[in-house]
Design a protein around this motif. Structure first.
Motif, PDB file in Angstrom:
ATOM      1  N   GLY A 133     -38.758  21.465   2.267  1.00 31.39           N
ATOM      2  CA  GLY A 133     -37.946  20.282   1.996  1.00 31.39           C
ATOM      3  C   GLY A 133     -36.472  20.610   1.841  1.00 31.39           C
ATOM      4  O   GLY A 133     -35.618  19.756   2.082  1.00 31.39           O
ATOM      5  N   GLY A 134     -36.169  21.845   1.466  1.00 31.67           N
ATOM      6  CA  GLY A 134     -34.783  22.249   1.316  1.00 31.67           C
ATOM      7  C   GLY A 134     -34.173  22.854   2.564  1.00 31.67           C
ATOM      8  O   GLY A 134     -33.019  23.280   2.544  1.00 31.67           O
ATOM      9  N   ASN A 135     -34.920  22.887   3.672  1.00 35.70           N
ATOM     10  CA  ASN A 135     -34.402  23.453   4.913  1.00 35.70           C
ATOM     11  C   ASN A 135     -33.332  22.526   5.499  1.00 35.70           C
ATOM     12  O   ASN A 135     -33.608  21.359   5.787  1.00 35.70           O
ATOM     13  N   PRO A 136     -32.097  23.029   5.675  1.00 41.74           N
ATOM     14  CA  PRO A 136     -31.022  22.163   6.188  1.00 41.74           C
ATOM     15  C   PRO A 136     -31.249  21.688   7.617  1.00 41.74           C
ATOM     16  O   PRO A 136     -30.554  20.776   8.079  1.00 41.74           O
ATOM     17  N   SER A 137     -32.215  22.281   8.319  1.00 40.85           N
ATOM     18  CA  SER A 137     -32.506  21.846   9.685  1.00 40.85           C
ATOM     19  C   SER A 137     -33.431  20.635   9.726  1.00 40.85           C
ATOM     20  O   SER A 137     -33.697  20.091  10.801  1.00 40.85           O
TER      21      SER A 137
ATOM     22  N   VAL B 129     -32.500  14.145   9.344  1.00 35.26           N
ATOM     23  CA  VAL B 129     -32.268  13.106   8.346  1.00 35.26           C
ATOM     24  C   VAL B 129     -33.349  12.038   8.427  1.00 35.26           C
ATOM     25  O   VAL B 129     -33.787  11.500   7.402  1.00 35.26           O
ATOM     26  N   SER B 130     -33.817  11.745   9.634  1.00 37.98           N
ATOM     27  CA  SER B 130     -34.854  10.727   9.782  1.00 37.98           C
ATOM     28  C   SER B 130     -36.135  11.133   9.048  1.00 37.98           C
ATOM     29  O   SER B 130     -36.827  10.294   8.452  1.00 37.98           O
ATOM     30  N   GLU B 131     -36.440  12.432   9.065  1.00 33.41           N
ATOM     31  CA  GLU B 131     -37.616  12.926   8.363  1.00 33.41           C
ATOM     32  C   GLU B 131     -37.392  12.891   6.853  1.00 33.41           C
ATOM     33  O   GLU B 131     -38.308  12.570   6.086  1.00 33.41           O
ATOM     34  N   MET B 132     -36.171  13.203   6.418  1.00 30.89           N
ATOM     35  CA  MET B 132     -35.837  13.085   4.996  1.00 30.89           C
ATOM     36  C   MET B 132     -36.049  11.642   4.515  1.00 30.89           C
ATOM     37  O   MET B 132     -36.625  11.398   3.454  1.00 30.89           O
TER      38      MET B 132
ATOM     39  N   ALA C 232     -39.052   7.338   1.712  1.00 24.11           N
ATOM     40  CA  ALA C 232     -39.690   6.018   1.808  1.00 24.11           C
ATOM     41  C   ALA C 232     -41.179   6.115   1.473  1.00 24.11           C
ATOM     42  O   ALA C 232     -41.741   5.258   0.783  1.00 24.11           O
ATOM     43  N   ALA C 233     -41.842   7.188   1.925  1.00 23.71           N
ATOM     44  CA  ALA C 233     -43.266   7.370   1.664  1.00 23.71           C
ATOM     45  C   ALA C 233     -43.526   7.548   0.171  1.00 23.71           C
ATOM     46  O   ALA C 233     -44.621   7.233  -0.319  1.00 23.71           O
ATOM     47  N   ALA C 234     -42.534   8.069  -0.529  1.00 24.64           N
ATOM     48  CA  ALA C 234     -42.688   8.254  -1.979  1.00 24.64           C
ATOM     49  C   ALA C 234     -42.382   6.972  -2.741  1.00 24.64           C
ATOM     50  O   ALA C 234     -42.481   6.936  -3.970  1.00 24.64           O
ATOM     51  N   GLY C 235     -42.024   5.883  -1.999  1.00 20.39           N
ATOM     52  CA  GLY C 235     -41.734   4.610  -2.635  1.00 20.39           C
ATOM     53  C   GLY C 235     -40.460   4.611  -3.436  1.00 20.39           C
ATOM     54  O   GLY C 235     -40.325   3.879  -4.418  1.00 20.39           O
TER      55      GLY C 235
ATOM     56  N   GLY D 152     -37.340   3.938  -2.258  1.00 16.52           N
ATOM     57  CA  GLY D 152     -36.248   3.118  -1.743  1.00 16.52           C
ATOM     58  C   GLY D 152     -36.448   2.816  -0.271  1.00 16.52           C
ATOM     59  O   GLY D 152     -37.440   3.195   0.339  1.00 16.52           O
ATOM     60  N   LYS D 153     -35.508   2.132   0.280  1.00 18.51           N
ATOM     61  CA  LYS D 153     -35.588   1.753   1.685  1.00 18.51           C
ATOM     62  C   LYS D 153     -35.325   2.958   2.564  1.00 18.51           C
ATOM     63  O   LYS D 153     -34.567   3.849   2.224  1.00 18.51           O
ATOM     64  N   SER D 154     -35.939   2.961   3.728  1.00 20.05           N
ATOM     65  CA  SER D 154     -35.738   4.030   4.693  1.00 20.05           C
ATOM     66  C   SER D 154     -34.321   3.983   5.231  1.00 20.05           C
ATOM     67  O   SER D 154     -33.742   2.918   5.439  1.00 20.05           O
ATOM     68  N   VAL D 155     -33.733   5.157   5.367  1.00 16.19           N
ATOM     69  CA  VAL D 155     -32.395   5.239   5.955  1.00 16.19           C
ATOM     70  C   VAL D 155     -32.500   5.041   7.458  1.00 16.19           C
ATOM     71  O   VAL D 155     -33.279   5.699   8.117  1.00 16.19           O
ATOM     72  N   GLU D 156     -31.716   4.131   7.982  1.00 13.83           N
ATOM     73  CA  GLU D 156     -31.762   3.839   9.405  1.00 13.83           C
ATOM     74  C   GLU D 156     -31.044   4.934  10.185  1.00 13.83           C
ATOM     75  O   GLU D 156     -30.032   5.436   9.731  1.00 13.83           O
TER      76      GLU D 156
END
Length: 218
Positions: free
Chosen positions: A194-198, A201-204, A209-212, A214-218
């Protein structure tokens, strides 16, 4: 002067910065091992280094093995020494060792020697150490910035969690392997992924969002 006091005087002479190099030779012939002059570390004469390498005193050899700027022949004499402590001390000057000496140490029967080599060696031998049977050595392979992709991927799926964890944050890790490590059974490995800078952003955003949270970043 008693023999005990005489011994201490000789030890003092061995560390005396004014003692000429040629007078260190007789100290090897007495039973006063190892108290050689620290001031000679950077400029130890080759002839004296070769004499030290032939010494039977382990203390002398331990000091010598960790001394920089030694002739290659001295390194070659020390690499197969039967005492593992001498061999692992030699790894501390790994960046000066000739390739044939590194080859000897890469296959050393003592895993601690190989582990020290992985810590101190230039990147070259790390690709071979990446396939070492000891996971404590394999986990040091990310130090090699040019580690082949095949080895990188192999180690990211290593059976030992400590090895996978070491590679979870590697910036060259292919996305498919990185995503797999996010779901690793070892919590600390997943955290490192999770800390891998590669990580895209969409996966972040998907994870958040899966953790509930907040809203998913577009």
């Amino acid at each position: 002067m008693g023999s005990h006091a005489h011994r201490h005087v000789l030890r003092g002479l061995g560390s005396n910065p004014a003692l000429p190099a040629e007078l260190l030779r007789p100290l090897l012939e007495c039973k006063v091992p190892g108290r050689v002059a620290a001031h000679l570390r950077e400029n130890l004469p080759d002839w004296l280094a070769e004499e030290f390498a032939a010494s039977e005193h382990e203390e002398v050899l331990l000091w010598l093995a960790g001394t920089p700027n030694l002739p290659a022949e001295v390194h070659r004499a020390l690499a197969p020494h039967p005492e593992a402590a001498v061999r692992w001390r030699l790894t501390r000057v790994a960046d000066e060792l000739p390739p044939d000496v590194l080859d000897v140490l890469v296959t050393d029967p003592d895993s601690q020697v190989r582990q020290f080599l992985a810590k101190y060696a230039p990147a070259g031998p790390l690709a071979r150490l990446a396939e070492d049977p000891d996971p404590r050595i394999r986990e040091l392979a990310p130090r090699d910035p040019e580690l082949p992709d095949g080895l990188l991927e192999e180690l990211a799926t290593d059976p030992e969690a400590r090895v996978r964890r070491a590679f979870a944050g590697h910036p060259r890790l292919p996305l498919t392997y990185l995503l797999a490590l996010l779901a690793d059974d070892d919590a600390r490995t997943a955290e490192a992924a999770g800390g891998n800078p590669s990580l895209p952003v969409s996966e972040m955003a998907r994870i958040i969002a899966a953790a509930g949270l907040g809203k998913s970043v577009e």
